[in-house]
Motif scaffolding. Structure first.
Motif, PDB file in Angstrom:
ATOM      1  N   HIS A   1     -18.930  93.775   9.036  1.00 27.43           N
ATOM      2  CA  HIS A   1     -19.943  94.834   8.967  1.00 27.43           C
ATOM      3  C   HIS A   1     -21.304  94.321   9.421  1.00 27.43           C
ATOM      4  O   HIS A   1     -22.010  94.986  10.198  1.00 27.43           O
TER       5      HIS A   1
ATOM      6  N   ILE B   1     -21.257  93.776  13.345  1.00 28.15           N
ATOM      7  CA  ILE B   1     -21.312  95.000  14.146  1.00 28.15           C
ATOM      8  C   ILE B   1     -22.659  95.699  13.985  1.00 28.15           C
ATOM      9  O   ILE B   1     -23.241  96.198  14.955  1.00 28.15           O
TER      10      ILE B   1
ATOM     11  N   SER C   1     -19.644  99.778  12.097  1.00 28.76           N
ATOM     12  CA  SER C   1     -18.448  98.995  11.793  1.00 28.76           C
ATOM     13  C   SER C   1     -17.393  99.848  11.098  1.00 28.76           C
ATOM     14  O   SER C   1     -16.205  99.790  11.432  1.00 28.76           O
TER      15      SER C   1
END
Length: 521
Positions: free
Chosen positions: A44, A47, A377
Protein backbone atom coordinates in the motif's frame (compact mmCIF):
# COMPACT_ATOMS: atom_id res chain seq x y z
CA UNK A 1 30.50 -25.00 29.05
CA UNK A 2 28.76 -27.20 26.44
CA UNK A 3 26.81 -30.35 27.14
CA UNK A 4 25.98 -33.27 24.89
CA UNK A 5 23.16 -33.25 22.41
CA UNK A 6 21.18 -35.51 24.69
CA UNK A 7 21.62 -33.07 27.56
CA UNK A 8 20.53 -30.19 25.37
CA UNK A 9 17.43 -32.09 24.36
CA UNK A 10 16.29 -32.32 27.97
CA UNK A 11 16.80 -28.63 28.74
CA UNK A 12 13.74 -26.34 28.54
CA UNK A 13 13.71 -24.13 25.45
CA UNK A 14 16.18 -26.26 23.48
CA UNK A 15 15.03 -27.98 20.25
CA UNK A 16 15.64 -31.70 19.76
CA UNK A 17 19.20 -32.54 18.78
CA UNK A 18 18.23 -34.03 15.42
CA UNK A 19 16.26 -30.92 14.49
CA UNK A 20 19.13 -28.73 15.66
CA UNK A 21 21.56 -30.49 13.30
CA UNK A 22 19.14 -30.69 10.38
CA UNK A 23 17.79 -27.12 10.51
CA UNK A 24 20.65 -25.09 11.88
CA UNK A 25 21.56 -23.77 8.45
CA UNK A 26 18.00 -23.27 7.11
CA UNK A 27 16.33 -19.88 6.72
CA UNK A 28 13.19 -19.30 8.81
CA UNK A 29 9.82 -20.02 7.22
CA UNK A 30 8.76 -16.52 6.22
CA UNK A 31 5.20 -17.61 5.51
CA UNK A 32 4.90 -18.48 9.20
CA UNK A 33 7.07 -15.74 10.68
CA UNK A 34 5.98 -12.72 8.63
CA UNK A 35 2.52 -11.33 9.19
CA UNK A 36 0.99 -10.80 5.77
CA UNK A 37 -0.76 -7.63 6.87
CA UNK A 38 2.62 -5.91 7.06
CA UNK A 39 3.41 -7.05 3.52
CA UNK A 40 0.09 -5.55 2.46
CA UNK A 41 0.88 -2.29 4.27
CA UNK A 42 4.23 -2.15 2.49
CA UNK A 43 2.53 -2.70 -0.85
CA UNK A 44 0.00 0.00 0.00
CA UNK A 45 2.79 2.45 0.87
CA UNK A 46 4.67 1.65 -2.33
CA UNK A 47 1.67 2.14 -4.62
CA UNK A 48 0.43 5.23 -2.78
CA UNK A 49 3.81 6.96 -3.03
CA UNK A 50 4.65 5.55 -6.47
CA UNK A 51 4.34 8.94 -8.19
CA UNK A 52 6.63 10.55 -5.63
CA UNK A 53 9.17 7.75 -5.94
CA UNK A 54 9.19 8.20 -9.73
CA UNK A 55 9.27 12.01 -9.71
CA UNK A 56 12.21 12.35 -7.31
CA UNK A 57 14.76 10.62 -9.62
CA UNK A 58 13.48 12.66 -12.58
CA UNK A 59 13.92 15.90 -10.62
CA UNK A 60 17.41 14.88 -9.62
CA UNK A 61 18.33 14.24 -13.27
CA UNK A 62 16.88 17.62 -14.30
CA UNK A 63 18.87 19.45 -11.61
CA UNK A 64 22.06 17.67 -12.59
CA UNK A 65 21.56 18.56 -16.24
CA UNK A 66 20.75 22.18 -15.31
CA UNK A 67 24.00 22.45 -13.40
CA UNK A 68 25.88 21.25 -16.47
CA UNK A 69 24.24 23.80 -18.80
CA UNK A 70 26.56 26.37 -20.35
CA UNK A 71 25.79 29.98 -19.19
CA UNK A 72 25.86 31.05 -22.87
CA UNK A 73 22.93 28.71 -23.56
CA UNK A 74 20.91 30.35 -20.76
CA UNK A 75 21.70 33.82 -22.23
CA UNK A 76 20.51 32.73 -25.68
CA UNK A 77 17.25 31.44 -24.13
CA UNK A 78 16.65 34.83 -22.48
CA UNK A 79 17.20 36.67 -25.77
CA UNK A 80 14.79 34.30 -27.50
CA UNK A 81 12.09 35.07 -24.94
CA UNK A 82 12.57 38.82 -25.38
CA UNK A 83 11.76 38.54 -29.09
CA UNK A 84 8.59 36.55 -28.31
CA UNK A 85 6.99 38.99 -25.88
CA UNK A 86 3.60 38.75 -27.56
CA UNK A 87 3.52 34.97 -27.10
CA UNK A 88 4.43 35.35 -23.45
CA UNK A 89 1.64 37.91 -22.88
CA UNK A 90 -0.93 35.73 -24.62
CA UNK A 91 0.08 32.68 -22.61
CA UNK A 92 -0.03 34.71 -19.38
CA UNK A 93 -3.51 36.05 -20.21
CA UNK A 94 -4.80 32.54 -20.93
CA UNK A 95 -3.29 31.29 -17.68
CA UNK A 96 -4.88 34.11 -15.64
CA UNK A 97 -8.27 33.59 -17.33
CA UNK A 98 -8.18 29.84 -16.75
CA UNK A 99 -7.22 30.31 -13.12
CA UNK A 100 -10.05 32.80 -12.62
CA UNK A 101 -12.62 30.46 -14.19
CA UNK A 102 -11.42 27.58 -12.00
CA UNK A 103 -11.61 29.64 -8.81
CA UNK A 104 -15.11 30.90 -9.68
CA UNK A 105 -16.56 27.52 -10.67
CA UNK A 106 -14.85 25.07 -8.29
CA UNK A 107 -17.06 23.49 -5.61
CA UNK A 108 -17.12 25.50 -2.42
CA UNK A 109 -15.70 23.78 0.62
CA UNK A 110 -18.36 22.95 3.20
CA UNK A 111 -17.19 23.15 6.81
CA UNK A 112 -18.77 21.54 9.85
CA UNK A 113 -18.33 24.31 12.40
CA UNK A 114 -19.84 22.35 15.29
CA UNK A 115 -22.77 20.17 16.25
CA UNK A 116 -24.77 19.46 19.40
CA UNK A 117 -26.56 16.29 20.51
CA UNK A 118 -29.61 16.41 22.75
CA UNK A 119 -29.26 14.88 26.20
CA UNK A 120 -32.71 14.15 27.69
CA UNK A 121 -33.30 14.69 31.41
CA UNK A 122 -32.63 11.72 33.69
CA UNK A 123 -36.28 11.29 34.68
CA UNK A 124 -37.00 10.03 31.14
CA UNK A 125 -34.63 7.09 31.51
CA UNK A 126 -36.17 3.64 31.31
CA UNK A 127 -34.69 0.48 32.80
CA UNK A 128 -35.37 -3.05 31.56
CA UNK A 129 -37.61 -3.88 34.51
CA UNK A 130 -39.52 -0.62 34.15
CA UNK A 131 -40.01 -1.16 30.42
CA UNK A 132 -41.35 -4.68 30.84
CA UNK A 133 -43.54 -3.85 33.84
CA UNK A 134 -44.98 -0.84 32.06
CA UNK A 135 -45.70 -2.91 28.93
CA UNK A 136 -47.49 -5.51 31.06
CA UNK A 137 -49.57 -3.04 33.07
CA UNK A 138 -50.74 -0.97 30.10
CA UNK A 139 -52.84 -3.98 29.07
CA UNK A 140 -52.29 -3.78 25.31
CA UNK A 141 -49.94 -6.74 24.90
CA UNK A 142 -50.64 -10.46 25.22
CA UNK A 143 -48.18 -12.88 26.83
CA UNK A 144 -46.60 -13.83 23.53
CA UNK A 145 -45.94 -10.20 22.66
CA UNK A 146 -44.49 -9.52 26.11
CA UNK A 147 -42.17 -12.52 25.87
CA UNK A 148 -41.06 -11.42 22.40
CA UNK A 149 -40.24 -7.92 23.65
CA UNK A 150 -38.28 -9.40 26.54
CA UNK A 151 -36.17 -11.48 24.16
CA UNK A 152 -35.54 -8.51 21.87
CA UNK A 153 -34.46 -6.36 24.81
CA UNK A 154 -32.21 -9.13 26.07
CA UNK A 155 -30.29 -9.25 22.79
CA UNK A 156 -30.64 -5.59 21.79
CA UNK A 157 -27.37 -4.22 23.15
CA UNK A 158 -29.26 -1.39 24.89
CA UNK A 159 -28.30 -0.39 28.42
CA UNK A 160 -30.31 0.75 31.42
CA UNK A 161 -30.07 4.50 30.76
CA UNK A 162 -31.85 5.04 27.45
CA UNK A 163 -34.73 7.51 27.21
CA UNK A 164 -38.38 7.31 26.18
CA UNK A 165 -40.69 10.35 25.88
CA UNK A 166 -42.62 11.66 28.82
CA UNK A 167 -45.98 10.47 27.46
CA UNK A 168 -44.82 6.85 27.61
CA UNK A 169 -44.07 7.03 31.34
CA UNK A 170 -47.73 7.37 32.25
CA UNK A 171 -50.15 4.51 32.90
CA UNK A 172 -51.94 4.32 30.63
CA UNK A 173 -49.61 6.05 28.12
CA UNK A 174 -50.75 9.45 26.84
CA UNK A 175 -49.76 9.73 23.17
CA UNK A 176 -51.29 12.91 21.74
CA UNK A 177 -50.50 15.64 19.25
CA UNK A 178 -49.67 18.02 22.10
CA UNK A 179 -47.32 15.51 23.71
CA UNK A 180 -45.63 14.84 20.37
CA UNK A 181 -45.10 18.57 19.85
CA UNK A 182 -43.62 18.83 23.33
CA UNK A 183 -41.18 16.03 22.56
CA UNK A 184 -40.16 17.64 19.27
CA UNK A 185 -39.65 21.03 20.91
CA UNK A 186 -37.57 19.63 23.75
CA UNK A 187 -35.27 17.74 21.40
CA UNK A 188 -34.89 20.36 18.66
CA UNK A 189 -34.71 23.43 20.86
CA UNK A 190 -32.47 21.69 23.38
CA UNK A 191 -29.87 20.83 20.74
CA UNK A 192 -30.16 24.19 18.94
CA UNK A 193 -29.78 26.22 22.14
CA UNK A 194 -26.57 24.35 22.86
CA UNK A 195 -25.33 24.76 19.28
CA UNK A 196 -25.86 28.52 19.17
CA UNK A 197 -24.34 28.90 22.63
CA UNK A 198 -21.20 26.95 21.75
CA UNK A 199 -20.60 28.57 18.36
CA UNK A 200 -21.65 32.14 19.13
CA UNK A 201 -23.60 32.23 15.86
CA UNK A 202 -26.75 34.35 15.96
CA UNK A 203 -29.94 32.72 14.66
CA UNK A 204 -30.44 35.69 12.32
CA UNK A 205 -27.18 34.74 10.54
CA UNK A 206 -28.56 31.36 9.47
CA UNK A 207 -29.57 31.34 5.80
CA UNK A 208 -30.49 27.67 5.31
CA UNK A 209 -32.47 25.34 7.57
CA UNK A 210 -33.04 21.63 6.90
CA UNK A 211 -35.02 19.47 9.35
CA UNK A 212 -35.55 15.74 9.03
CA UNK A 213 -38.00 13.68 11.05
CA UNK A 214 -39.49 10.57 9.52
CA UNK A 215 -42.71 9.84 11.43
CA UNK A 216 -43.93 13.15 12.86
CA UNK A 217 -44.86 15.84 10.33
CA UNK A 218 -47.37 18.31 11.81
CA UNK A 219 -48.69 21.54 10.34
CA UNK A 220 -47.04 24.02 10.71
CA UNK A 221 -43.91 21.99 10.01
CA UNK A 222 -41.04 21.30 12.37
CA UNK A 223 -38.87 23.73 10.42
CA UNK A 224 -41.55 26.40 10.88
CA UNK A 225 -41.52 25.71 14.64
CA UNK A 226 -37.78 26.47 14.66
CA UNK A 227 -38.21 29.62 12.55
CA UNK A 228 -40.86 30.83 14.99
CA UNK A 229 -38.87 29.97 18.12
CA UNK A 230 -35.61 31.65 17.05
CA UNK A 231 -37.17 34.41 14.91
CA UNK A 232 -35.11 33.46 11.88
CA UNK A 233 -34.97 35.91 8.99
CA UNK A 234 -37.80 36.11 6.48
CA UNK A 235 -35.81 34.99 3.43
CA UNK A 236 -34.45 31.83 5.04
CA UNK A 237 -34.45 28.72 2.86
CA UNK A 238 -36.22 26.12 5.02
CA UNK A 239 -36.89 22.47 4.22
CA UNK A 240 -38.69 19.71 6.11
CA UNK A 241 -37.84 16.10 5.16
CA UNK A 242 -40.31 13.44 6.26
CA UNK A 243 -40.73 9.68 5.87
CA UNK A 244 -37.12 9.08 4.84
CA UNK A 245 -36.07 6.88 7.77
CA UNK A 246 -32.86 6.65 9.71
CA UNK A 247 -30.67 7.63 6.77
CA UNK A 248 -32.35 11.03 6.38
CA UNK A 249 -29.62 12.77 8.39
CA UNK A 250 -27.09 12.19 5.60
CA UNK A 251 -29.71 13.23 3.02
CA UNK A 252 -30.22 16.50 4.95
CA UNK A 253 -26.46 17.09 4.95
CA UNK A 254 -26.36 16.48 1.20
CA UNK A 255 -29.22 18.93 0.59
CA UNK A 256 -27.53 21.57 2.73
CA UNK A 257 -24.26 21.02 0.86
CA UNK A 258 -25.95 21.56 -2.51
CA UNK A 259 -27.58 24.77 -1.28
CA UNK A 260 -24.26 26.03 0.07
CA UNK A 261 -22.78 25.64 -3.42
CA UNK A 262 -25.27 28.23 -4.68
CA UNK A 263 -25.47 30.69 -1.79
CA UNK A 264 -22.19 32.31 -0.76
CA UNK A 265 -21.04 33.21 2.74
CA UNK A 266 -23.92 31.38 4.36
CA UNK A 267 -24.59 29.30 7.46
CA UNK A 268 -26.75 26.20 7.16
CA UNK A 269 -28.33 24.41 10.12
CA UNK A 270 -29.38 20.76 9.89
CA UNK A 271 -31.61 19.27 12.59
CA UNK A 272 -31.95 15.47 12.67
CA UNK A 273 -34.43 13.82 15.01
CA UNK A 274 -37.24 11.29 15.36
CA UNK A 275 -40.46 11.44 17.32
CA UNK A 276 -41.66 8.46 19.35
CA UNK A 277 -44.71 9.75 21.22
CA UNK A 278 -47.34 9.09 18.54
CA UNK A 279 -45.50 6.20 16.94
CA UNK A 280 -45.40 3.69 19.79
CA UNK A 281 -47.04 0.45 18.69
CA UNK A 282 -49.70 -0.97 21.01
CA UNK A 283 -50.51 -4.17 19.12
CA UNK A 284 -49.27 -7.75 19.11
CA UNK A 285 -47.75 -8.25 15.65
CA UNK A 286 -44.15 -9.21 16.38
CA UNK A 287 -42.62 -7.57 13.32
CA UNK A 288 -44.03 -4.25 14.52
CA UNK A 289 -42.93 -4.61 18.15
CA UNK A 290 -39.19 -4.35 17.43
CA UNK A 291 -39.13 -0.52 17.09
CA UNK A 292 -40.66 -0.23 20.60
CA UNK A 293 -37.64 -2.06 21.98
CA UNK A 294 -34.94 -0.23 20.04
CA UNK A 295 -35.96 3.36 19.30
CA UNK A 296 -35.29 6.02 21.90
CA UNK A 297 -35.39 9.82 22.28
CA UNK A 298 -32.55 11.76 20.67
CA UNK A 299 -31.62 14.44 18.17
CA UNK A 300 -28.76 16.54 16.86
CA UNK A 301 -28.24 20.01 15.38
CA UNK A 302 -25.37 20.60 12.96
CA UNK A 303 -23.94 23.96 11.84
CA UNK A 304 -22.42 24.02 8.34
CA UNK A 305 -20.70 26.93 6.62
CA UNK A 306 -19.11 27.80 3.27
CA UNK A 307 -17.38 30.88 4.67
CA UNK A 308 -13.61 30.66 4.30
CA UNK A 309 -13.24 32.58 7.56
CA UNK A 310 -14.81 29.64 9.42
CA UNK A 311 -12.07 27.22 8.42
CA UNK A 312 -9.94 28.13 11.44
CA UNK A 313 -12.59 27.20 13.97
CA UNK A 314 -14.39 24.44 12.06
CA UNK A 315 -14.03 20.85 13.21
CA UNK A 316 -14.36 19.07 9.86
CA UNK A 317 -14.78 19.58 6.15
CA UNK A 318 -17.17 17.54 4.05
CA UNK A 319 -15.37 15.38 1.48
CA UNK A 320 -17.99 13.11 -0.08
CA UNK A 321 -21.66 12.17 0.15
CA UNK A 322 -22.79 8.99 -1.62
CA UNK A 323 -26.47 8.01 -1.67
CA UNK A 324 -27.98 4.68 -2.69
CA UNK A 325 -31.73 4.13 -3.18
CA UNK A 326 -33.16 0.63 -3.70
CA UNK A 327 -36.80 1.70 -3.80
CA UNK A 328 -37.32 0.29 -7.30
CA UNK A 329 -37.19 -3.21 -5.79
CA UNK A 330 -40.50 -4.22 -4.18
CA UNK A 331 -38.90 -6.19 -1.33
CA UNK A 332 -36.54 -3.33 -0.50
CA UNK A 333 -39.42 -0.85 -0.67
CA UNK A 334 -41.54 -2.78 1.85
CA UNK A 335 -38.85 -4.06 4.23
CA UNK A 336 -39.45 -1.08 6.57
CA UNK A 337 -43.11 -0.22 6.20
CA UNK A 338 -45.58 1.79 8.26
CA UNK A 339 -49.01 0.16 8.24
CA UNK A 340 -51.96 -1.00 10.29
CA UNK A 341 -52.17 -4.47 11.79
CA UNK A 342 -55.30 -6.64 11.71
CA UNK A 343 -56.74 -4.69 14.65
CA UNK A 344 -56.20 -1.32 12.99
CA UNK A 345 -53.24 -0.32 15.18
CA UNK A 346 -50.51 1.62 13.38
CA UNK A 347 -46.85 0.71 13.60
CA UNK A 348 -43.67 0.21 11.59
CA UNK A 349 -43.14 -3.33 10.35
CA UNK A 350 -39.63 -4.71 9.86
CA UNK A 351 -39.21 -7.49 7.30
CA UNK A 352 -37.20 -10.65 7.90
CA UNK A 353 -35.28 -9.77 4.73
CA UNK A 354 -34.08 -6.50 6.23
CA UNK A 355 -30.46 -7.55 6.83
CA UNK A 356 -30.07 -9.07 3.36
CA UNK A 357 -31.55 -5.96 1.74
CA UNK A 358 -29.33 -3.70 3.85
CA UNK A 359 -26.33 -5.76 2.77
CA UNK A 360 -27.21 -5.33 -0.89
CA UNK A 361 -27.68 -1.58 -0.46
CA UNK A 362 -24.36 -1.32 1.37
CA UNK A 363 -22.60 -3.25 -1.41
CA UNK A 364 -23.92 -0.82 -4.00
CA UNK A 365 -23.01 2.16 -1.87
CA UNK A 366 -19.42 1.13 -1.18
CA UNK A 367 -18.94 0.19 -4.84
CA UNK A 368 -19.59 3.85 -5.63
CA UNK A 369 -17.71 5.20 -2.62
CA UNK A 370 -14.65 2.96 -2.96
CA UNK A 371 -13.02 4.64 -5.98
CA UNK A 372 -13.44 8.02 -4.28
CA UNK A 373 -11.71 7.14 -1.03
CA UNK A 374 -9.65 3.96 -1.35
CA UNK A 375 -5.92 4.20 -2.09
CA UNK A 376 -4.88 3.10 -5.56
CA UNK A 377 -3.30 -0.03 -4.08
CA UNK A 378 -6.68 -1.32 -2.88
CA UNK A 379 -8.34 -0.44 -6.17
CA UNK A 380 -5.72 -2.40 -8.12
CA UNK A 381 -6.11 -5.43 -5.85
CA UNK A 382 -9.89 -5.30 -6.20
CA UNK A 383 -9.65 -5.00 -10.00
CA UNK A 384 -7.14 -7.86 -10.22
CA UNK A 385 -9.38 -10.12 -8.12
CA UNK A 386 -12.38 -9.21 -10.27
CA UNK A 387 -10.50 -10.08 -13.49
CA UNK A 388 -9.26 -13.36 -12.01
CA UNK A 389 -12.78 -14.29 -10.99
CA UNK A 390 -14.18 -13.55 -14.46
CA UNK A 391 -11.42 -15.17 -16.52
CA UNK A 392 -10.06 -18.07 -14.54
CA UNK A 393 -12.30 -19.33 -11.78
CA UNK A 394 -15.79 -18.31 -10.87
CA UNK A 395 -15.21 -19.78 -7.41
CA UNK A 396 -12.51 -17.24 -6.58
CA UNK A 397 -13.65 -15.22 -3.61
CA UNK A 398 -14.16 -11.52 -4.37
CA UNK A 399 -11.57 -9.24 -2.80
CA UNK A 400 -13.01 -7.09 -0.03
CA UNK A 401 -11.27 -3.70 -0.03
CA UNK A 402 -9.65 -2.70 3.23
CA UNK A 403 -11.56 0.43 4.19
CA UNK A 404 -9.34 0.78 7.25
CA UNK A 405 -6.77 2.20 4.83
CA UNK A 406 -9.25 4.91 3.80
CA UNK A 407 -10.74 5.84 7.17
CA UNK A 408 -9.52 6.14 10.72
CA UNK A 409 -13.01 6.26 12.25
CA UNK A 410 -16.36 4.63 11.48
CA UNK A 411 -19.78 5.88 12.58
CA UNK A 412 -22.16 3.04 11.72
CA UNK A 413 -25.83 3.80 12.32
CA UNK A 414 -26.77 2.26 15.66
CA UNK A 415 -29.86 0.63 14.25
CA UNK A 416 -29.38 -2.51 16.29
CA UNK A 417 -26.81 -4.97 17.46
CA UNK A 418 -27.20 -7.19 14.35
CA UNK A 419 -26.50 -4.28 12.01
CA UNK A 420 -23.26 -3.42 13.77
CA UNK A 421 -22.21 -7.08 13.96
CA UNK A 422 -22.75 -7.63 10.24
CA UNK A 423 -20.84 -4.51 9.17
CA UNK A 424 -17.99 -5.33 11.51
CA UNK A 425 -17.76 -8.78 9.94
CA UNK A 426 -18.25 -7.87 6.27
CA UNK A 427 -15.97 -4.81 6.31
CA UNK A 428 -13.37 -6.72 8.37
CA UNK A 429 -13.27 -4.06 11.05
CA UNK A 430 -11.68 -4.33 14.46
CA UNK A 431 -13.63 -3.92 17.71
CA UNK A 432 -12.29 -0.39 18.23
CA UNK A 433 -13.74 0.66 14.88
CA UNK A 434 -17.29 -0.23 15.95
CA UNK A 435 -16.86 0.77 19.58
CA UNK A 436 -18.54 4.16 19.07
CA UNK A 437 -21.57 2.50 17.47
CA UNK A 438 -21.93 -0.18 20.14
CA UNK A 439 -21.55 2.27 23.02
CA UNK A 440 -24.03 4.72 21.47
CA UNK A 441 -26.56 1.91 21.12
CA UNK A 442 -25.92 0.92 24.74
CA UNK A 443 -26.15 4.43 26.20
CA UNK A 444 -28.79 6.11 24.01
CA UNK A 445 -30.45 3.34 22.00
CA UNK A 446 -31.43 3.78 18.36
CA UNK A 447 -31.97 7.54 18.03
CA UNK A 448 -32.62 7.14 14.28
CA UNK A 449 -30.90 9.65 11.98
CA UNK A 450 -29.06 11.38 14.84
CA UNK A 451 -27.22 8.26 16.05
CA UNK A 452 -24.19 8.91 13.81
CA UNK A 453 -23.65 12.23 15.63
CA UNK A 454 -23.71 10.63 19.07
CA UNK A 455 -21.08 8.24 17.73
CA UNK A 456 -18.91 11.06 16.44
CA UNK A 457 -19.26 12.76 19.83
CA UNK A 458 -18.07 9.53 21.48
CA UNK A 459 -14.90 9.48 19.37
CA UNK A 460 -14.21 13.11 20.25
CA UNK A 461 -14.87 12.55 23.94
CA UNK A 462 -12.35 9.70 23.91
CA UNK A 463 -9.75 12.09 22.48
CA UNK A 464 -9.15 9.96 19.38
CA UNK A 465 -9.86 12.52 16.66
CA UNK A 466 -6.62 13.89 15.20
CA UNK A 467 -6.00 16.42 12.48
CA UNK A 468 -6.32 14.83 9.06
CA UNK A 469 -8.33 11.84 10.33
CA UNK A 470 -11.14 10.73 8.04
CA UNK A 471 -14.57 9.69 9.30
CA UNK A 472 -17.09 7.50 7.49
CA UNK A 473 -20.71 7.94 8.56
CA UNK A 474 -22.94 5.11 7.30
CA UNK A 475 -26.73 5.22 7.65
CA UNK A 476 -29.58 2.94 6.57
CA UNK A 477 -33.20 3.91 6.19
CA UNK A 478 -36.60 2.95 4.85
CA UNK A 479 -37.12 3.04 1.14
CA UNK A 480 -34.62 1.25 1.19
CA UNK A 481 -31.63 3.58 1.37
CA UNK A 482 -27.96 3.40 2.33
CA UNK A 483 -26.14 6.73 2.54
CA UNK A 484 -22.55 7.64 3.35
CA UNK A 485 -20.88 10.89 4.38
CA UNK A 486 -17.11 11.32 4.58
CA UNK A 487 -15.52 14.02 6.74
CA UNK A 488 -11.94 15.06 7.38
CA UNK A 489 -10.82 16.58 10.69
CA UNK A 490 -9.23 20.02 10.33
CA UNK A 491 -7.61 19.88 13.77
CA UNK A 492 -7.31 17.74 16.85
CA UNK A 493 -10.97 17.76 17.84
CA UNK A 494 -12.17 17.76 21.42
CA UNK A 495 -15.75 17.38 22.57
CA UNK A 496 -17.75 20.59 22.76
CA UNK A 497 -19.14 21.85 26.09
CA UNK A 498 -22.31 20.05 27.13
CA UNK A 499 -21.61 17.01 24.98
CA UNK A 500 -23.81 13.92 25.46
CA UNK A 501 -20.88 11.89 26.89
CA UNK A 502 -19.54 14.65 29.13
CA UNK A 503 -20.32 13.02 32.49
CA UNK A 504 -20.13 9.34 31.53
CA UNK A 505 -17.32 8.84 29.01
CA UNK A 506 -15.00 7.48 31.69
CA UNK A 507 -17.36 4.51 32.18
CA UNK A 508 -17.02 3.45 28.55
CA UNK A 509 -16.45 1.15 26.78
CA UNK A 510 -18.49 -1.41 28.67
CA UNK A 511 -18.88 -5.10 27.95
CA UNK A 512 -22.09 -5.86 26.07
CA UNK A 513 -23.78 -9.08 27.16
CA UNK A 514 -27.17 -10.68 26.63
CA UNK A 515 -28.86 -9.89 29.89
CA UNK A 516 -32.10 -8.78 31.44
CA UNK A 517 -32.97 -8.69 35.14
CA UNK A 518 -33.85 -12.10 36.55
CA UNK A 519 -37.24 -10.88 37.77
CA UNK A 520 -38.36 -10.71 34.14
CA UNK A 521 -37.51 -14.34 33.29
Amino acid sequence: MQGSAAEQKDLPGWPPAVEARGQSRRLPDFLQSVNLKYVKLGYHYLITHLLTLLVIPVMVVILVEACRTDPNDLWQLWIHLQFNLVSILVCSAVLVFGTTVYVMTRPRTVYLVDYACYRPPDHLQVRYTQFMEHSRLCGNFNESALEFQRKILERSGLGEETYVPDAMHYLPPRPSMAAARDEAEQVMFGSLDKLFRNTGVKPKDVGILVVNCSLFNPTPSLSAMIVNRYKLRGNILSFNLGGMGCSAGVIAIDLARDLLQVHRNTYAVVVSTENITQNWYFGNRKSMLIPNCLFRVGGAAILLSNRSADRRRAKYRLIHVVRTHRGADDKAFRCVYQEQDDDGKVGVSLSKDLMAIAGGALKTNITTLGPLVLPISEQLLFFAALVAKKLFNSKVKPYIPDFKLAFEHFCIHAGGRAVIDELEKNLQLRPIHVEASRMTLHRFGNTSSSSIWYELAYIEAKGRMRRGNRVWQIAFGSGFKCNSAVWQALRNVKQSPGGPWEDCIDRYPVQIIDWIPASQH
